[in-house]
Scaffold this motif. Structure first.
Motif, PDB file in Angstrom:
ATOM      1  N   ALA A   1       0.850  -1.183   0.000  1.00  0.00           N
ATOM      2  CA  ALA A   1       0.000   0.000   0.000  1.00  0.00           C
ATOM      3  C   ALA A   1       0.889   1.238   0.000  1.00  0.00           C
ATOM      4  O   ALA A   1       1.937   1.260   0.648  1.00  0.00           O
ATOM      5  N   PHE A   2       0.484   2.248  -0.737  1.00  0.00           N
ATOM      6  CA  PHE A   2       1.268   3.475  -0.767  1.00  0.00           C
ATOM      7  C   PHE A   2       0.356   4.631  -1.154  1.00  0.00           C
ATOM      8  O   PHE A   2      -0.727   4.440  -1.721  1.00  0.00           O
ATOM      9  N   GLY A   3       0.796   5.831  -0.829  1.00  0.00           N
ATOM     10  CA  GLY A   3      -0.035   6.980  -1.147  1.00  0.00           C
ATOM     11  C   GLY A   3       0.634   8.285  -0.780  1.00  0.00           C
ATOM     12  O   GLY A   3       1.749   8.311  -0.244  1.00  0.00           O
TER      13      GLY A   3
ATOM     14  N   GLU B   1       3.859   1.025   2.480  1.00  0.00           N
ATOM     15  CA  GLU B   1       3.542  -0.014   3.473  1.00  0.00           C
ATOM     16  C   GLU B   1       3.459  -1.411   2.853  1.00  0.00           C
ATOM     17  O   GLU B   1       2.439  -1.780   2.277  1.00  0.00           O
ATOM     18  N   PRO B   2       4.505  -2.222   2.926  1.00  0.00           N
ATOM     19  CA  PRO B   2       4.415  -3.629   2.522  1.00  0.00           C
ATOM     20  C   PRO B   2       3.533  -4.409   3.494  1.00  0.00           C
ATOM     21  O   PRO B   2       3.540  -4.151   4.702  1.00  0.00           O
ATOM     22  N   ARG B   3       2.791  -5.375   2.952  1.00  0.00           N
ATOM     23  CA  ARG B   3       1.881  -6.189   3.761  1.00  0.00           C
ATOM     24  C   ARG B   3       2.051  -7.665   3.415  1.00  0.00           C
ATOM     25  O   ARG B   3       2.331  -8.015   2.263  1.00  0.00           O
ATOM     26  N   TYR B   4       1.825  -8.515   4.420  1.00  0.00           N
ATOM     27  CA  TYR B   4       1.870  -9.958   4.193  1.00  0.00           C
ATOM     28  C   TYR B   4       0.669 -10.587   4.886  1.00  0.00           C
ATOM     29  O   TYR B   4       0.504 -10.459   6.108  1.00  0.00           O
ATOM     30  N   ASN B   5      -0.170 -11.258   4.110  1.00  0.00           N
ATOM     31  CA  ASN B   5      -1.366 -11.897   4.645  1.00  0.00           C
ATOM     32  C   ASN B   5      -1.056 -13.352   5.012  1.00  0.00           C
ATOM     33  O   ASN B   5      -0.912 -14.206   4.133  1.00  0.00           O
ATOM     34  N   ILE B   6      -0.945 -13.605   6.313  1.00  0.00           N
ATOM     35  CA  ILE B   6      -0.695 -14.969   6.777  1.00  0.00           C
ATOM     36  C   ILE B   6      -1.867 -15.859   6.383  1.00  0.00           C
ATOM     37  O   ILE B   6      -1.700 -16.974   5.894  1.00  0.00           O
TER      38      ILE B   6
ATOM     39  N   VAL C   1      -5.610 -12.550   8.823  1.00  0.00           N
ATOM     40  CA  VAL C   1      -4.482 -12.068   9.627  1.00  0.00           C
ATOM     41  C   VAL C   1      -3.439 -11.451   8.700  1.00  0.00           C
ATOM     42  O   VAL C   1      -2.926 -12.127   7.804  1.00  0.00           O
ATOM     43  N   GLN C   2      -3.126 -10.197   8.935  1.00  0.00           N
ATOM     44  CA  GLN C   2      -2.164  -9.490   8.087  1.00  0.00           C
ATOM     45  C   GLN C   2      -1.039  -8.889   8.922  1.00  0.00           C
ATOM     46  O   GLN C   2      -1.280  -8.250   9.950  1.00  0.00           O
ATOM     47  N   LEU C   3       0.193  -9.100   8.476  1.00  0.00           N
ATOM     48  CA  LEU C   3       1.355  -8.425   9.039  1.00  0.00           C
ATOM     49  C   LEU C   3       1.703  -7.240   8.142  1.00  0.00           C
ATOM     50  O   LEU C   3       1.515  -7.303   6.928  1.00  0.00           O
ATOM     51  N   TYR C   4       2.235  -6.165   8.742  1.00  0.00           N
ATOM     52  CA  TYR C   4       2.583  -5.007   7.928  1.00  0.00           C
ATOM     53  C   TYR C   4       3.716  -4.226   8.576  1.00  0.00           C
ATOM     54  O   TYR C   4       3.975  -4.330   9.777  1.00  0.00           O
ATOM     55  N   ALA C   5       4.394  -3.442   7.764  1.00  0.00           N
ATOM     56  CA  ALA C   5       5.425  -2.504   8.227  1.00  0.00           C
ATOM     57  C   ALA C   5       5.451  -1.361   7.230  1.00  0.00           C
ATOM     58  O   ALA C   5       5.112  -1.539   6.054  1.00  0.00           O
ATOM     59  N   GLY C   6       5.828  -0.186   7.693  1.00  0.00           N
ATOM     60  CA  GLY C   6       5.790   0.926   6.770  1.00  0.00           C
ATOM     61  C   GLY C   6       6.647   2.095   7.197  1.00  0.00           C
ATOM     62  O   GLY C   6       7.165   2.140   8.319  1.00  0.00           O
TER      63      GLY C   6
ATOM     64  N   SER D   1      -5.954  13.376  -0.893  1.00  0.00           N
ATOM     65  CA  SER D   1      -5.037  12.241  -0.792  1.00  0.00           C
ATOM     66  C   SER D   1      -5.318  11.214  -1.880  1.00  0.00           C
ATOM     67  O   SER D   1      -6.411  11.159  -2.457  1.00  0.00           O
ATOM     68  N   ALA D   2      -4.299  10.402  -2.147  1.00  0.00           N
ATOM     69  CA  ALA D   2      -4.410   9.276  -3.078  1.00  0.00           C
ATOM     70  C   ALA D   2      -3.850   8.048  -2.389  1.00  0.00           C
ATOM     71  O   ALA D   2      -2.743   8.096  -1.833  1.00  0.00           O
ATOM     72  N   ASP D   3      -4.611   6.948  -2.387  1.00  0.00           N
ATOM     73  CA  ASP D   3      -4.203   5.718  -1.707  1.00  0.00           C
ATOM     74  C   ASP D   3      -4.373   4.540  -2.658  1.00  0.00           C
ATOM     75  O   ASP D   3      -5.460   4.341  -3.216  1.00  0.00           O
ATOM     76  N   LEU D   4      -3.304   3.761  -2.823  1.00  0.00           N
ATOM     77  CA  LEU D   4      -3.310   2.654  -3.766  1.00  0.00           C
ATOM     78  C   LEU D   4      -2.740   1.405  -3.106  1.00  0.00           C
ATOM     79  O   LEU D   4      -1.999   1.473  -2.129  1.00  0.00           O
ATOM     80  N   THR D   5      -3.081   0.248  -3.690  1.00  0.00           N
ATOM     81  CA  THR D   5      -2.427  -1.013  -3.343  1.00  0.00           C
ATOM     82  C   THR D   5      -1.992  -1.688  -4.629  1.00  0.00           C
ATOM     83  O   THR D   5      -2.669  -1.591  -5.667  1.00  0.00           O
ATOM     84  N   ALA D   6      -0.866  -2.377  -4.569  1.00  0.00           N
ATOM     85  CA  ALA D   6      -0.302  -2.979  -5.769  1.00  0.00           C
ATOM     86  C   ALA D   6      -1.218  -4.028  -6.371  1.00  0.00           C
ATOM     87  O   ALA D   6      -1.395  -4.097  -7.591  1.00  0.00           O
ATOM     88  N   MET D   7      -1.843  -4.869  -5.528  1.00  0.00           N
ATOM     89  CA  MET D   7      -2.666  -5.963  -6.029  1.00  0.00           C
ATOM     90  C   MET D   7      -3.967  -5.463  -6.656  1.00  0.00           C
ATOM     91  O   MET D   7      -4.535  -6.119  -7.515  1.00  0.00           O
ATOM     92  N   THR D   8      -4.429  -4.302  -6.230  1.00  0.00           N
ATOM     93  CA  THR D   8      -5.704  -3.789  -6.729  1.00  0.00           C
ATOM     94  C   THR D   8      -5.516  -2.779  -7.861  1.00  0.00           C
ATOM     95  O   THR D   8      -6.210  -2.837  -8.878  1.00  0.00           O
ATOM     96  N   ASN D   9      -4.574  -1.859  -7.694  1.00  0.00           N
ATOM     97  CA  ASN D   9      -4.479  -0.728  -8.620  1.00  0.00           C
ATOM     98  C   ASN D   9      -3.398  -0.866  -9.680  1.00  0.00           C
ATOM     99  O   ASN D   9      -3.386  -0.105 -10.650  1.00  0.00           O
ATOM    100  N   LEU D  10      -2.462  -1.794  -9.505  1.00  0.00           N
ATOM    101  CA  LEU D  10      -1.339  -1.885 -10.448  1.00  0.00           C
ATOM    102  C   LEU D  10      -1.353  -3.158 -11.268  1.00  0.00           C
ATOM    103  O   LEU D  10      -0.370  -3.499 -11.905  1.00  0.00           O
ATOM    104  N   LYS D  11      -2.455  -3.906 -11.222  1.00  0.00           N
ATOM    105  CA  LYS D  11      -2.515  -5.114 -12.032  1.00  0.00           C
ATOM    106  C   LYS D  11      -2.696  -4.776 -13.504  1.00  0.00           C
ATOM    107  O   LYS D  11      -3.372  -3.806 -13.836  1.00  0.00           O
TER     108      LYS D  11
END
Length: 328
Positions: free
Chosen positions: A45-47, A74-79, A83-88, A318-328
C-alpha cells in the motif's frame, strides 16, 4: 440345454447392467476436487497527500495554515485471509519549534480480523531529524550557540519518540462503522512526560446511488479523544517547577465530510481542543506565540498564548493505492 444357455446369458447381462449402474452412480455422486485460485499473500500500500494544516490530536504540526505534504509506503503480508502483518514508513513536512527538517516515521504491526471486527496492534516511531536546541547552553549539552526562543519558549534538539497502540473498528453494515483506539508512550515528544491517548471514531458512508453512475462516493466521519500527559523533565521546567511541569490533559474532537473517486479522497474537516492558549503554549513551545500576554497558567508563567491547539479547518486531498488492486 438351450434354456440353460439363455438363462445364463440373461443372468450375466443383468449382472453387467447392475455393475454398470453402480459404476455410473458412483461417478455421478463423486465430488469434483475444488479449484484453488492462485494466491499471492504479498501486497504493498502506498499513497500521498497534500493538506492545508497537518493536525495531530488537535494540535497543529505545520504552524497552522502553512500547509503540509505527506507520503507513505507499506508492505503487507497476509498470513491468512484474516491475519495481516505489515510494516511501513511515512514522511510529513512540519514546522516545529526546534526547526526539525521533517517528520519521518516507521511502524509495524498485525491486523487480525474476526467477522465484522478488525483489530490493529502495533508500534509507531515518530522521528524529527535536523532539529536544533533552544534553551540555555547548560540545558543544550554545553552548546555555546544555544539560545532561547524570542518568546521565552524552549525546545529540545531531539523530539523523537515512540508509541504502542491498539485499534478496533467494527463494521455494522455497508454504511456504518464505529472504532476505538488507544496509544501509549513513556516519553511523549521526548519531553520526559508519559502520554496516553484514547479515542472513539465513527463513519457513515452514503449509498452509492446518491451520485448515480459517476463513481463518486461520500462519507461523514468524526472522532472524540482525550490526551493524558505526565510531567516533563527539567529541560521544560519553570521557576515554580524547576524539575518539570505537569502538562494539562485535554480533549480533542473533529468532524468532517469526504468525497471519494477511484483512488482519490477529498476530506473537509473541523478540528478543535479544550486546551487554553496558555497551557497550549507550555505544551507546544510555540515559536510564533507573542513574547508576552495575559494567558497566565501555573505552567505558563510568561503569559504567552498559542493558537496551535485551537479551532481550525482542514482541507486534505489524498491518493491511496495497493499494488494488487491498482497496479494489475
Amino acid at each position: 440345454m438351450k434354456k440353460i444357455v439363455v438363462a445364463s446369458a440373461a443372468v450375466l447381462a443383468m449382472g453387467m447392467s447392475s455393475a454398470s449402474a453402480a459404476d455410473l452412480g458412483a461417478k455421478m455422486y463423486k465430488k469434483a476436487p475444488p479449484i484453488v485460485a492462485a494466491y499471492d499473500p504479498w501486497d504493498i500500500a502506498f499513497g500521498a497527500a497534500v493538506m492545508s494544516n497537518y493536525v495531530f490530536r488537535g494540535v497543529t504540526q505545520s504552524n497552522g495554515n502553512k500547509g503540509s505534504v505527506a507520503a507513505y509506503f507499506e508492505p503487507r503480508y497476509n498470513i491468512t485471509k484474516d491475519v495481516q502483518l505489515y510494516a511501513g514508513v511515512s514522511g510529513e513536512s512540519i514546522a516545529f519549534p526546534n526547526r526539525a527538517s521533517m517528520e519521518l516515521d516507521g511502524y509495524f504491526g498485525i491486523r487480525p480480523t474476526w467477522g465484522a471486527a478488525a483489530f490493529d496492534f502495533g508500534f509507531f516511531y515518530y522521528g524529527y531529524p535536523g532539529g536544533q536546541c533552544f534553551n540555555t547552553p547548560a540545558f543544550c549539552g554545553g552548546d555555546i550557540n544555544a539560545v532561547a526562543l524570542p518568546n521565552g519558549s524552549v525546545a529540545k534538539k531531539n523530539a523523537s519518540f515512540y508509541e504502542g497502540y491498539a485499534k478496533l473498528n467494527y463494521t455494522f453494515n455497508d454504511y456504518f462503522s464505529l472504532g476505538g483506539n488507544a496509544f501509549y508512550s513513556p516519553n511523549f515528544l521526548n519531553t520526559g512526560a508519559e502520554g496516553t491517548y484514547a479515542s472513539i471514531t465513527g463513519k457513515v458512508i452514503a449509498p452509492s446511488t446518491w451520485f448515480g453512475s459517476t463513481g463518486i462516493g461520500s462519507y461523514v466521519s468524526g472522532e472524540f479523544g482525550r490526551q493524558w500527559l505526565g510531567t516533563s523533565d527539567a529541560f521544560y521546567g519553570t521557576v515554580a517547577f524547576p524539575n518539570g511541569i505537569k502538562y494539562a490533559d485535554y480533549n480533542t474532537w473533529n468532524i468532517g465530510i469526504g468525497f471519494t473517486y477511484k483512488v482519490f479522497t477529498l476530506d473537509l474537516r473541523y478540528s478543535d481542543t479544550n486546551l487554553s492558549k496558555g497551557d497550549c503554549n507550555a505544551f507546544t513551545s510555540d515559536f510564533t506565540a507573542p513574547a508576552a500576554g495575559t494567558n497566565f497558567t501555573a505552567i505558563n508563567p510568561s503569559g504567552a498564548g498559542s493558537s496551535w491547539c485551537g479551532a481550525t479547518g482542514i482541507v486534505k486531498l489524498s491518493a491511496d493505492l495497493t499494488a494488487m488492486t491498482n497496479l494489475k
